[in-house]
Design an enzyme around this catalytic site. Structure first.
Site, short mmCIF file in Angstrom:
data_model
loop_
_atom_site.label_atom_id
_atom_site.label_comp_id
_atom_site.label_asym_id
_atom_site.label_seq_id
_atom_site.Cartn_x
_atom_site.Cartn_y
_atom_site.Cartn_z
N ASP A 1 0.73 -1.10 0.11
CA ASP A 1 0.09 -0.04 0.09
C ASP A 1 0.95 1.16 0.07
O ASP A 1 1.49 1.60 1.00
CB ASP A 1 -0.70 -0.06 1.38
N TYR B 1 1.10 0.19 14.82
CA TYR B 1 -0.02 -0.01 13.85
C TYR B 1 0.31 0.79 12.72
O TYR B 1 0.47 2.06 12.63
CB TYR B 1 -1.81 0.48 14.28
N LYS C 1 -3.01 -2.78 7.90
CA LYS C 1 -3.21 -4.09 8.17
C LYS C 1 -2.25 -4.83 7.08
O LYS C 1 -1.73 -4.15 6.09
CB LYS C 1 -4.71 -4.65 7.75
C1 F6R Z 1 -7.53 -0.48 7.66
C2 F6R Z 1 -7.18 0.98 7.53
C3 F6R Z 1 -8.27 2.22 7.63
C4 F6R Z 1 -7.46 3.09 8.58
C5 F6R Z 1 -8.60 4.21 9.00
C6 F6R Z 1 -8.13 5.46 9.80
O1 F6R Z 1 -6.53 -1.09 7.18
O2 F6R Z 1 -5.91 1.14 6.97
O3 F6R Z 1 -9.24 1.48 8.10
O4 F6R Z 1 -7.10 2.43 9.82
O5 F6R Z 1 -9.21 4.86 7.80
O6 F6R Z 1 -7.08 6.12 9.39
P1 F6R Z 1 -6.09 7.25 10.01
O7 F6R Z 1 -5.89 6.99 11.48
O8 F6R Z 1 -4.83 7.44 9.19
O9 F6R Z 1 -7.22 8.41 9.51
MG MG Z 2 -4.07 2.15 2.99
MG MG Z 3 -4.77 -2.14 2.17
#
Ligand code: F6R
Ligand code: MG
Ligand code: MG
Length: 365
Positions: free
Chosen positions: A12, A229, A232
């Site tokens: 990603d 984190y 994923k």
């Molecule tokens: C799941 C994922 C998204 C982000 C969510 C919050 O793998 O990447 O669900 O975790 O959109 O993202 P932030 O914290 O960057 O606003």
């Molecule tokens: Mg992403």
């Molecule tokens: Mg992804």
């Protein structure tokens, strides 16, 4: 004929918008880099695609697993894509590139990797599964069904060439250890481990009668590499089919049930894994639900004949509907477990910082 290596490397490197999909310009950059590498002879063939916000490089070549040149090609492609992602201000540009410079092997540097060296059979059907908004252990259920469950794979019962069973190599991603278990006789022990997919991840499956590789998955856990984190792990899986291995339809059958995986919003939830066509693998609702796509190829002297988009099939409609129902049911729990992951899994998310704020306010009961 030299053995052909199938390398699937994904990352990603920026979402469009949010964590939704891969920008078409990034696909173009990857296509151009892959075409150059094919022209130079480094690659035999390639296919570039995306699943949700993950850019997928499917490559064939004759250089074996963990080859420095191939890994560098993937890394440089992601770096080049990241430059554009930054210009376009795509979300989380370069998010899976955890290191500043390439160190010889992309494993441990962020991208997900599955590689298999194949002695091409007379006819060699291969399928590549790619998932978004979930994590490495997501394949455990499916691999058990494909290679060890006669209620899924009738070939285990009526095809003499499969009755020798399969070897499952399982990684303990916390302890960095691996164990090899043999089905059918050790299927209970196998399930004892892989029923906990947050820790035990099936990395490879081999046919016992001749040792040939049948399936290889990516086992990288981004959070364990980065210690925090970082999105994923959105895993990939290579499976060979037919002629003494599960038939194509037996390989796909486990995905007719939307089993529950870890991932979804903020990598912090349980949700159903929805099989869908590449064009509809666009996680929107609550950043999900988790998706899986499946590309089928015939290998012809290393050339990738395909892809066929195998979940682009109305016979998976019922599963998609069930996935939506399960998603809806789980969503009603809001921030409550078991929709939200258990505390041990939440350790790698943004929750610990919130809990820390409350630390001093706790009083003895
Ligand atoms: C799941 C994922 C998204 C982000 C969510 C919050 O793998 O990447 O669900 O975790 O959109 O993202 P932030 O914290 O960057 O606003
Ligand atoms: Mg992403
Ligand atoms: Mg992804």
């Amino acid at each position: 004929m030299a053995k052909v290596t199938l390398s699937v490397i994904k990352a990603d490197i920026g979402g469009f918008p949010g964590h939704h999909s891969v920008h078409p310009e990034l696909i173009k950059i990857a296509e151009a880099e892959m075409a150059k590498a094919k022209k130079s002879g480094l690659l035999r063939d390639y296919c570039v695609t995306s699943c949700g916000d993950d850019l997928q490089l499917i490559m064939t070549h004759y250089h074996g697993e963990e080859n420095k040149q191939i890994h560098k090609l993937a890394w440089d492609t992601f770096v080049k894509g990241t430059e554009l992602a930054k210009k376009l201000k795509l979300y989380g540009a370069g998010q899976d590139l955890l290191a500043d410079a390439f160190s010889g092997n992309v494993k441990g540097m962020g991208p997900g990797v599955a590689e298999m060296v194949i002695d091409e059979r007379k006819s060699e059907p291969v399928v590549i599964f790619m998932a978004d908004k979930t994590s490495a252990g997501a394949w455990n259920y499916a691999l058990y069904k494909m290679f060890a469950d006669p209620f899924n794979t009738i070939g285990l019962v009526i095809d003499e060439s499969m009755q020798g069973g399969f070897e499952f190599v399982v990684h303990d991603v916390m302890e960095h250890k691996k164990v090899s278990l043999h089905t059918p006789e050790e299927s209970y022990e196998l399930l004892a481990l892989i029923g906990a997919p947050g820790r035990y991840v099936v990395s490879t499956v081999n046919r016992r009668s001749d040792g040939i590789p049948a399936a290889v998955s990516s086992t990288q856990k981004l959070s364990l590499i980065a210690g925090r984190y970082v999105g994923k792990d959105d895993p990939v899986l290579i499976v060979r089919a037919q002629s003494g291995l599960p038939a194509l339809g037996e390989v796909l059958e486990p995905f007719s049930f939307p089993f529950i995986v870890e991932g979804w919003m903020r990598g912090s939830h349980h949700g159903p894994l929805m099989p869908c066509s590449q064009k509809t693998a666009l996680p929107a609702r609550f950043d999900g639900p988790p998706r899986v796509i499946c590309y089928g190829f015939q290998l012809a002297d290393g050339k990738l004949e395909g892809p066929m988009d195998l979940f682009d099939d109305p016979s998976f409609d019922l599963c998609r509907q069930k996935a939506n129902e399960a998603a809806d049911y789980l969503r009603r729990h809001g921030p409550f477990e078991p929709h939200r992951l258990g505390l041990d899994e939440m350790e790698y998310t943004t929750l610990p910082a919130v809990l820390k704020k409350l630390e001093n306010r706790f009083k003895k009961i």
